[in-house]
Design a protein around this motif. Sequence first.
Motif, PDB file in Angstrom:
ATOM      1  N   LEU A   1      60.175   2.902  26.279  1.00 25.34           N
ATOM      2  CA  LEU A   1      61.574   2.826  25.283  1.00 25.34           C
ATOM      3  C   LEU A   1      62.172   1.750  25.229  1.00 25.34           C
ATOM      4  N   HIS A   2      62.595   0.688  25.887  1.00 19.02           N
ATOM      5  CA  HIS A   2      63.872   0.430  25.887  1.00 19.02           C
ATOM      6  C   HIS A   2      63.699  -0.477  24.971  1.00 19.02           C
ATOM      7  N   SER A   3      62.090  -1.020  24.317  1.00 20.54           N
ATOM      8  CA  SER A   3      62.027  -2.161  23.264  1.00 20.54           C
ATOM      9  C   SER A   3      62.190  -1.031  21.991  1.00 20.54           C
ATOM     10  N   ARG A   4      61.433  -0.416  22.199  1.00 17.21           N
ATOM     11  CA  ARG A   4      61.713   0.055  21.129  1.00 17.21           C
ATOM     12  C   ARG A   4      63.077   0.809  20.342  1.00 17.21           C
ATOM     13  N   VAL A   5      63.743   1.179  21.801  1.00 16.40           N
ATOM     14  CA  VAL A   5      65.672   1.445  21.211  1.00 16.40           C
ATOM     15  C   VAL A   5      66.099   0.224  20.654  1.00 16.40           C
ATOM     16  N   LEU A   6      65.881  -1.595  21.369  1.00 20.28           N
ATOM     17  CA  LEU A   6      66.535  -2.437  20.686  1.00 20.28           C
ATOM     18  C   LEU A   6      66.263  -2.655  19.686  1.00 20.28           C
ATOM     19  N   TYR A   7      64.758  -2.700  19.296  1.00 19.91           N
ATOM     20  CA  TYR A   7      64.255  -3.153  17.798  1.00 19.91           C
ATOM     21  C   TYR A   7      64.649  -2.051  16.615  1.00 19.91           C
TER      22      TYR A   7
ATOM     23  N   ILE B   1      67.563   1.207  29.476  1.00 17.92           N
ATOM     24  CA  ILE B   1      68.979   0.502  28.293  1.00 17.92           C
ATOM     25  C   ILE B   1      69.644   1.426  27.826  1.00 17.92           C
ATOM     26  N   ALA B   2      70.816   0.987  27.452  1.00 16.43           N
ATOM     27  CA  ALA B   2      71.945   1.166  27.212  1.00 16.43           C
ATOM     28  C   ALA B   2      73.137   1.376  26.323  1.00 16.43           C
ATOM     29  N   THR B   3      73.427   1.619  25.318  1.00  6.97           N
ATOM     30  CA  THR B   3      73.802   0.868  23.807  1.00  6.97           C
ATOM     31  C   THR B   3      75.493   1.936  23.815  1.00  6.97           C
ATOM     32  N   VAL B   4      76.563   0.546  23.767  1.00  4.94           N
ATOM     33  CA  VAL B   4      77.767   1.333  23.846  1.00  4.94           C
ATOM     34  C   VAL B   4      78.534   0.449  23.038  1.00  4.94           C
ATOM     35  N   ALA B   5      79.481   1.379  22.113  1.00  2.00           N
ATOM     36  CA  ALA B   5      79.815   1.401  21.048  1.00  2.00           C
ATOM     37  C   ALA B   5      81.310   1.843  21.152  1.00  2.00           C
ATOM     38  N   LYS B   6      82.352   1.266  20.105  1.00  2.00           N
ATOM     39  CA  LYS B   6      83.711   1.634  20.021  1.00  2.00           C
ATOM     40  C   LYS B   6      83.629   2.557  19.205  1.00  2.00           C
ATOM     41  N   ALA B   7      82.812   2.704  18.524  1.00  5.90           N
ATOM     42  CA  ALA B   7      83.175   3.949  17.007  1.00  5.90           C
ATOM     43  C   ALA B   7      82.067   5.180  17.292  1.00  5.90           C
ATOM     44  N   ARG B   8      82.391   6.272  17.187  1.00  6.58           N
ATOM     45  CA  ARG B   8      82.181   7.653  17.718  1.00  6.58           C
ATOM     46  C   ARG B   8      80.677   7.885  16.995  1.00  6.58           C
TER      47      ARG B   8
ATOM     48  N   PHE C   1      73.586   6.679  17.846  1.00 11.41           N
ATOM     49  CA  PHE C   1      72.771   6.673  18.426  1.00 11.41           C
ATOM     50  C   PHE C   1      71.712   7.732  17.476  1.00 11.41           C
ATOM     51  N   GLU C   2      72.593   8.748  16.066  1.00 12.85           N
ATOM     52  CA  GLU C   2      71.037   9.453  14.911  1.00 12.85           C
ATOM     53  C   GLU C   2      70.277   8.415  14.975  1.00 12.85           C
ATOM     54  N   GLN C   3      70.886   6.994  14.300  1.00 16.18           N
ATOM     55  CA  GLN C   3      70.281   6.400  13.013  1.00 16.18           C
ATOM     56  C   GLN C   3      69.245   5.657  14.036  1.00 16.18           C
ATOM     57  N   VAL C   4      69.420   5.709  15.226  1.00 15.91           N
ATOM     58  CA  VAL C   4      68.257   4.837  16.427  1.00 15.91           C
ATOM     59  C   VAL C   4      67.340   6.383  16.086  1.00 15.91           C
ATOM     60  N   GLN C   5      67.360   7.041  16.829  1.00 11.08           N
ATOM     61  CA  GLN C   5      66.693   7.915  17.816  1.00 11.08           C
ATOM     62  C   GLN C   5      65.464   8.463  16.511  1.00 11.08           C
ATOM     63  N   ALA C   6      65.949   8.842  14.842  1.00 12.41           N
ATOM     64  CA  ALA C   6      65.779   9.284  14.113  1.00 12.41           C
ATOM     65  C   ALA C   6      64.065   7.734  13.945  1.00 12.41           C
ATOM     66  N   GLY C   7      64.685   6.431  14.430  1.00 11.87           N
ATOM     67  CA  GLY C   7      64.108   5.368  13.691  1.00 11.87           C
ATOM     68  C   GLY C   7      63.050   5.071  15.330  1.00 11.87           C
TER      69      GLY C   7
ATOM     70  N   LYS D   1      82.764  -5.065  10.388  1.00 11.53           N
ATOM     71  CA  LYS D   1      81.572  -4.636  11.338  1.00 11.53           C
ATOM     72  C   LYS D   1      81.661  -4.488  12.841  1.00 11.53           C
ATOM     73  N   ILE D   2      80.771  -3.787  12.810  1.00 11.04           N
ATOM     74  CA  ILE D   2      81.116  -2.576  13.997  1.00 11.04           C
ATOM     75  C   ILE D   2      80.601  -2.943  15.363  1.00 11.04           C
ATOM     76  N   GLY D   3      80.792  -3.300  15.963  1.00 11.73           N
ATOM     77  CA  GLY D   3      80.139  -4.242  17.742  1.00 11.73           C
ATOM     78  C   GLY D   3      79.446  -2.616  18.478  1.00 11.73           C
ATOM     79  N   LEU D   4      77.922  -3.492  18.542  1.00  9.01           N
ATOM     80  CA  LEU D   4      77.455  -2.849  19.965  1.00  9.01           C
ATOM     81  C   LEU D   4      76.863  -3.421  20.741  1.00  9.01           C
ATOM     82  N   ILE D   5      77.335  -3.190  22.332  1.00  7.36           N
ATOM     83  CA  ILE D   5      76.403  -3.914  23.182  1.00  7.36           C
ATOM     84  C   ILE D   5      75.591  -3.131  23.720  1.00  7.36           C
ATOM     85  N   VAL D   6      74.285  -3.937  23.935  1.00  9.19           N
ATOM     86  CA  VAL D   6      73.245  -3.574  24.774  1.00  9.19           C
ATOM     87  C   VAL D   6      73.025  -4.137  25.809  1.00  9.19           C
ATOM     88  N   VAL D   7      73.190  -3.481  27.386  1.00 12.28           N
ATOM     89  CA  VAL D   7      72.449  -3.284  28.788  1.00 12.28           C
ATOM     90  C   VAL D   7      70.879  -3.164  28.793  1.00 12.28           C
ATOM     91  N   ASN D   8      70.625  -3.963  29.246  1.00 14.62           N
ATOM     92  CA  ASN D   8      68.835  -4.133  29.235  1.00 14.62           C
ATOM     93  C   ASN D   8      68.350  -3.967  30.880  1.00 14.62           C
TER      94      ASN D   8
END
Length: 481
Positions: free
Chosen positions: A296-302, A268-275, A279-285, A256-263
Amino acid sequence: MQGLRSSGEKGRKAAARDLVYRILSDGLMIFLGLVMAPIVILPLLFALPEPVIEFFNLADTLIIAIFVIEYFLKLGLAENRVSHFLDRWHLLDLVIITLPALEVLPVAGSTLARSSPALRLLRVVRVAAAGGRSVERRIEPEVTALEPAPPPFSTMRIRGMAGGTGDVLDLTSEEAKRYLESAPAGVWLDFSGVSRPDFPILAELLGVPAVYFESRLMRPSHPGITSAGATRLIFVQEPEQISRVRKGAPVPGVTKIGLIVVNRGETIATVAKARDHFFEQVQAGLGANALPGVPLHSRVLYGALDRINENYAAILVELEAELLRLEGTPSNEMPKNFLDSVFHLKRISSALASSLFHEREVTTVLARSISVSGSWAGQKSIFDALASETDYLHETAGNIQEGLLTLIDVHINTVSYEMNRAMRVIAVLSALVLIPTLVGQMLGMNTLDVPFSLYLWQVTVWTVIAMLGVGWIFYKIGWLR
């Protein structure tokens, strides 16, 4: 990782590899490596009788033959033969099986086998190599898939997007701070490759205690959502299929790869230990989802939660396919490692069900927190759909887990039933064999003074009748059906 269901050829190769690793086990090779030392060294130190030397030579040849068989079998059945060959310990194996051939190479009209100093050197090197191989087998871990330790320096990458325009900026921590202060409404900052040295920087930029990042990214935790004033903290985990090697065969697993979302408001900010993982997958979505009017913050979170659900769904589809395959396999054709395979699948399904339980709570709270009124009340519907999808995935994981448990029960009951049938047949045969045994013992007694005549054919007939009668009784009670 390849699918949980491999092709028939790979399955046969994995089964053969597992058989070789069980027969030519590490324990056996350690024992042979230790036995080789006195066999090779004693004749070099002491003048032993000729029969003893012949015995030692034969034992030495046999041990080397086993080393040769093990080396080439494991090399031929390895998943990656080049990596297997270039491994430092397998190169040592090659030295062990090559040195005996050098002992008989012709050198200046003689051979190294007849040259005492060269012979002693080669054999001592061979024993040292075998000893090192034995030590390696004892200390080298079977699975070396440990997660690398976090670096003691910062490897964090910061990227920002404002207003959903699609323009992405690479920022330093100072630039990110100014970006948050001067950018228009609707800002997304992504922090990837985060490690402990970055936690104070994140705490200052996002206004979140550093201990929160420590507890979520560096320690085992489960998905959850909490609020601190106007800030909403969301921790979710994306499942990823992995493959570990156990006894020479790949074993499926899930990490499991953890992701923290601060809204906070429309930031909105996304924080991940994985490099560079999310970002690319969510941006493409963001463009693929095409949610007009959604902030924007709702689209990123969704987009982040929807991507995680897609990964859960993909893994569950493979688990369901493997479960259906096992359920459709006749009991007499079950593989030998059936229970081991089902155990690993059950462990994966249990982990997924536990994570999805908490993931469902997160999506449910998000859906409830959105008001039905506002500039774009329709965003509540997409989060309602996301919560329903997560709930369905959780139920699916639970159903797979129950199906695997049922499969184990059916297998155990089938084995018990077959064992009971075998024991009944043994009991019937024992009872039938007991009759002629008793008759034979009676005929061995003194029968001269019996008051009736006794002939062999009579004894045979009555014995057969008794056996048929006992067989009929067992048949009627169902032991022969």
